[in-house]
Design an enzyme around this catalytic site. Structure first.
Site, PDB file in Angstrom:
ATOM      1  N   VAL A  55      15.419   9.115  -3.319  1.00 15.41           N
ATOM      2  CA  VAL A  55      16.153   9.827  -2.273  1.00 15.41           C
ATOM      3  C   VAL A  55      17.428   9.025  -2.012  1.00 15.41           C
ATOM      4  CG1 VAL A  55      16.120  10.327   0.216  1.00 15.41           C
ATOM      5  CG2 VAL A  55      14.198  10.989  -1.244  1.00 15.41           C
TER       6      VAL A  55
ATOM      7  N   GLU B 136       0.817  -1.222   0.000  1.00 13.93           N
ATOM      8  CA  GLU B 136       0.000   0.000   0.000  1.00 13.93           C
ATOM      9  C   GLU B 136       0.847   1.266   0.000  1.00 13.93           C
ATOM     10  OE1 GLU B 136      -0.492  -2.595   1.985  1.00 13.93           O
ATOM     11  OE2 GLU B 136      -2.597  -3.208   1.954  1.00 13.93           O
TER      12      GLU B 136
ATOM     13  N   PHE C 214      24.550   7.671   0.072  1.00 12.71           N
ATOM     14  CA  PHE C 214      24.268   9.014   0.586  1.00 12.71           C
ATOM     15  C   PHE C 214      24.576   9.085   2.089  1.00 12.71           C
ATOM     16  CE2 PHE C 214      21.783  12.670   1.906  1.00 12.71           C
ATOM     17  CZ  PHE C 214      21.984  13.554   0.862  1.00 12.71           C
TER      18      PHE C 214
ATOM     19  N   PHE D 281      -9.756  -7.170  16.415  1.00 12.63           N
ATOM     20  CA  PHE D 281      -8.783  -7.602  15.404  1.00 12.63           C
ATOM     21  C   PHE D 281      -8.519  -6.476  14.392  1.00 12.63           C
ATOM     22  CE2 PHE D 281      -8.230  -9.879  11.223  1.00 12.63           C
ATOM     23  CZ  PHE D 281      -6.955 -10.355  11.477  1.00 12.63           C
ATOM     24  N   GLN D 282      -7.274  -6.146  14.181  1.00 11.73           N
ATOM     25  CA  GLN D 282      -6.822  -5.117  13.236  1.00 11.73           C
ATOM     26  C   GLN D 282      -7.245  -3.695  13.608  1.00 11.73           C
ATOM     27  OE1 GLN D 282      -8.100  -6.587   9.320  1.00 11.73           O
ATOM     28  NE2 GLN D 282      -6.079  -7.498   9.033  1.00 11.73           N
TER      29      GLN D 282
HETATM   30  C1  LIG Z   1      12.610   5.322   4.420  1.00  9.64           C
HETATM   31  C2  LIG Z   1      13.950   5.921   4.656  1.00  9.64           C
HETATM   32  N1  LIG Z   1      14.877   5.259   5.391  1.00  9.64           N
HETATM   33  C3  LIG Z   1      16.105   5.798   5.586  1.00  9.64           C
HETATM   34  C4  LIG Z   1      16.425   7.007   5.049  1.00  9.64           C
HETATM   35  C5  LIG Z   1      17.826   7.596   5.257  1.00  9.64           C
HETATM   36  N2  LIG Z   1      18.540   7.545   3.966  1.00  9.64           N
HETATM   37  C6  LIG Z   1      18.599   8.572   3.112  1.00  9.64           C
HETATM   38  S1  LIG Z   1      19.396   8.233   1.694  1.00  9.64           S
HETATM   39  C7  LIG Z   1      19.721   6.657   2.195  1.00  9.64           C
HETATM   40  C8  LIG Z   1      20.517   5.723   1.332  1.00  9.64           C
HETATM   41  C9  LIG Z   1      19.880   5.392   0.036  1.00  9.64           C
HETATM   42  O1  LIG Z   1      20.573   4.316  -0.516  1.00  9.64           O
HETATM   43  P1  LIG Z   1      20.415   3.914  -2.025  1.00  9.64           P
HETATM   44  O2  LIG Z   1      18.990   3.826  -2.392  1.00  9.64           O
HETATM   45  O3  LIG Z   1      21.256   2.724  -2.294  1.00  9.64           O
HETATM   46  O4  LIG Z   1      20.996   5.203  -2.774  1.00  9.64           O
HETATM   47  P2  LIG Z   1      22.534   5.708  -2.764  1.00  9.64           P
HETATM   48  O5  LIG Z   1      22.584   6.876  -1.852  1.00  9.64           O
HETATM   49  O6  LIG Z   1      23.393   4.566  -2.343  1.00  9.64           O
HETATM   50  O7  LIG Z   1      22.790   6.089  -4.182  1.00  9.64           O
HETATM   51  C10 LIG Z   1      19.199   6.416   3.482  1.00  9.64           C
HETATM   52  C11 LIG Z   1      19.329   5.157   4.233  1.00  9.64           C
HETATM   53  C12 LIG Z   1      15.419   7.669   4.316  1.00  9.64           C
HETATM   54  N3  LIG Z   1      15.628   8.865   3.763  1.00  9.64           N
HETATM   55  N4  LIG Z   1      14.215   7.101   4.105  1.00  9.64           N
END
Ligand SMILES: Cc1ncc(C[n+]2csc(CCOP(=O)(O)OP(=O)(O)O)c2C)c(N)n1
Ligand SMILES: [Mg+2]
Length: 578
Positions: free
Chosen positions: A382, A50, A467, A112-113
């Site tokens: 992200v 979802e 990142f 439930f739920q």
């Molecule tokens: C749901 C969620 N969990 C954790 C984070 C923290 N966070 C931001 S960027 C990132 C790493 C993303 O890794 P990837 O998709 O492999 O992209 P990369 O930066 O390695 O290119 C994390 C863990 C977040 N923004 N959102």
């Protein structure tokens, strides 16, 4: 003639132009999905989680400007929507969520739920109400839809499963609920105050955001009258960057130096339709004029001398006749000159890399940009894919870029692509995914096949949460907990019924991307990407330099010195051009 509550709801959605509902059915939602089935004009857009339904609806609403709809069954079913709904609400796009609830008579019994959706969705919505009796329909639904459309955000209608099946009130008739666009501009006194500040300044800079959508002419006319460089916040990229001789790029954590400079050297700042959140990047001690349709949003990042409440379009139209056009062009020339040099440096980094080493992400992004259709829709995860999208994708007024720019959630690119592709099936939709992000909602690959959505995914497979590793380096923290031991994503894609290919060498990239983009169906290209690519922010603080030094020292002391060699080798070409 609609007779049940669910039928009235479907009739109202239909009359309002809704074409599809994203979600997963379940006991408490069955009355609603059955009404959809019997009506047959609104598609049920199945997903595997979802959360993806929430993101997909957010992307559809972003792309079309119209309301998009998602639904979840009671308890865990609608709880899973929440992260996607946060994304939609914080991007201020109109989304309606239908959250089924446990039977009315059980509420409060720990059934439930059982959850309390009005509390749970309270923080990610502009409207959230429980329908306790059929007589509330269709009014609650109409109020919810108007709130989503006019306030820009998520509206949640909570309906106990049995209510869907009850008789609707006799006089229930459905009226279309569509967005109306008011003319909104500030009063004369505020406009005069803004003109006074701008006419007295000699180095005006404009920071433009997503609120500039639909106001490109006004933006350019204002920049021309003020001879002002224009930098943008990420969410404003596709509305601001194209056909813009005043463009000086982006600032903020993932921006680059020219955007930062333009703010550092101004003697007045105009913020146009932006809620850019990073205060250290905003100038201090210069007069700021901020234009926003939401007056309550003005001044929450920096002290604002003249608040202008109105749309960018109407406000700039009203302001322009009060401005004395500037003839002094020094500030603009210096800033655009700086941008050209910064751009050249970035383009220089978009090279394939040495034989045998993983590909530079800049090269991957620049290749996608070159090969993508002129009207492509891009979505970016992200993580570092956002950095490369911000720096290497060129907008042209037709292309769109969708991301989790305000909420900042991982795993957005694939489900956003699902919504974009479902809404506009004929358009090329390309997801720039991280390996971490893709794995997080990996099941949505199956959605692409089942729903026949020809999304193209490019995975920046750097084997890490890269990142976060950059953040650790800047904070002086030794790399920890960020390694990803990935499966063969291309093989997984093929097993799920997609075109899947792996790229290990730079000279394979272009052909593989072309094949994937031309493929008549969903496709995934998994690219071996450099893990240690440094993406320097526009302004390195003393703390960040100290952080990197500490990281390097601690990394050697912890016995992981080879990681530093990899950092150096990956980024040598950045030193060449300093
Ligand atoms: C749901 C969620 N969990 C954790 C984070 C923290 N966070 C931001 S960027 C990132 C790493 C993303 O890794 P990837 O998709 O492999 O992209 P990369 O930066 O390695 O290119 C994390 C863990 C977040 N923004 N959102
Ligand atoms: Mg990664």
């Amino acid at each position: 003639m609609a007779t049940t509550v669910a039928e009235v709801m479907v009739a109202t959605l239909k009359a309002s132009g809704v074409r599809r509902v994203y979600g997963i059915p379940g006991d408490s939602l069955n009355g609603f999905t059955d009404a959809l089935r019997r009506d047959g004009t609104i598609a049920w857009q199945h997903v595997r989680h979802e959360e993806a339904a929430g993101f997909a609806a957010a992307a559809e609403a972003t792309l079309t400007g119209e309301m998009a709809v998602c639904a979840g069954s009671c308890g865990p079913g609608n709880l899973h929507l929440i992260n996607g709904l946060f994304d939609a609400n914080r991007s201020r796009v109109p989304v309606l969520a239908i959250a089924a609830q446990i039977p009315r008579e059980e509420i409060g019994s720990g059934y439930f739920q059982e959850t309390h959706p009005q509390q749970l969705f309270g923080e990610c919505s502009v409207y959230c109400e429980l329908v306790s009796v059929p007589a509330q329909l269709p009014r609650v639904l109409e109020m919810a839809m108007r709130a989503a459309l006019q306030r820009g955000g998520v509206a949640v209608v909570v309906v106990p499963g049995e209510v869907f099946l009850e008789d609707a009130p006799h006089d229930a008739s459905s009226v279309p609920i569509r967005a109306v666009t008011p003319v909104m501009r500030p009063d004369e006194q505020s406009l005069a105050a803004a003109a006074h500040v701008l006419n007295a300044a000699s180095r005006v800079t404009i920071l433009a955001g997503a609120g500039c959508a639909g106001a490109h002419d006004q933006l350019i006319n204002l920049a021309s009258a003020l001879q002002a460089p224009v930098l943008h916040a990420f969410r404003g990229k596709d509305a601001v960057e194209y056909d813009n001789p005043y463009d000086v790029g982006m600032t903020g954590l993932i921006g680059f130096s020219s955007g930062y400079r333009a703010m550092e050297h101004c003697d007045a700042l105009v913020m146009l339709g932006t809620d850019f959140p990073y205060r250290p990047f905003l100038p201090q001690d210069v007069p700021v004029i901020q234009v926003d349709v939401r007056g309550e949003q003005i001044g929450r990042r920096v002290q604002v001398q003249v608040p202008l409440v109105g749309t960018v379009r109407d406000t700039v139209d009203a302001l322009l006749p009060l401005l004395t056009p500037k003839t002094e062009t020094g500030h603009l020339r210096r800033m655009t000159g700086h941008y050209r040099r910064a751009r050249a440096r970035m383009d220089h980094l978009a090279r394939p890399g040495r034989d045998g080493s993983p590909l530079h992400p800049q090269y991957i992004a620049a290749s996608i940009d070159r090969l993508a259709a002129t009207d492509a829709v891009f979505t970016a995860d992200v993580g570092t894919p956002c950095i490369w999208a911000a720096r290497y994708l060129h907008m042209n007024g037709t292309r769109r870029l969708i991301g989790s720019f305000s909420h900042g959630s991982m795993a957005n690119a694939l489900p956003h692509a699902i919504g974009a592709q479902a809404a506009q099936p004929g358009r090329q939709v390309i997801a720039l995914s991280g390996d971490g992000g893709l794995a997080m909602l990996l099941g949505e690959l199956i959605t692409l096949r089942q729903q026949q959505l020809p999304v193209k995914i490019v995975v920046f497979n750097n084997g890490a949460l890269s990142f976060v590793e950059l953040e650790m380096k800047a904070a002086g923290i030794v790399t920890y907990g960020t390694e990803l031991d990935n499966p063969d994503f291309a093989g997984i894609a093929r097993a799920a019924g997609l075109f899947g290919a792996r790229v290990d060498k730079a000279d394979e990239l272009e052909d593989t991307l072309q094949t994937a983009l031309a493929h008549d169906g969903p496709a995934l290209v998994d690219v071996r990407t450099a893990r240690q690519e440094l993406a320097l922010p526009p302004k390195l603080s003393y703390g960040q330099i100290k952080g990197f030094t500490l990281y390097a020292t601690r990394t050697v002391l912890s016995g992981a010195g080879s990681e530093l060699l990899e950092v150096t080798e990956t980024n040598l070409r950045q030193l060449e051009i300093e």
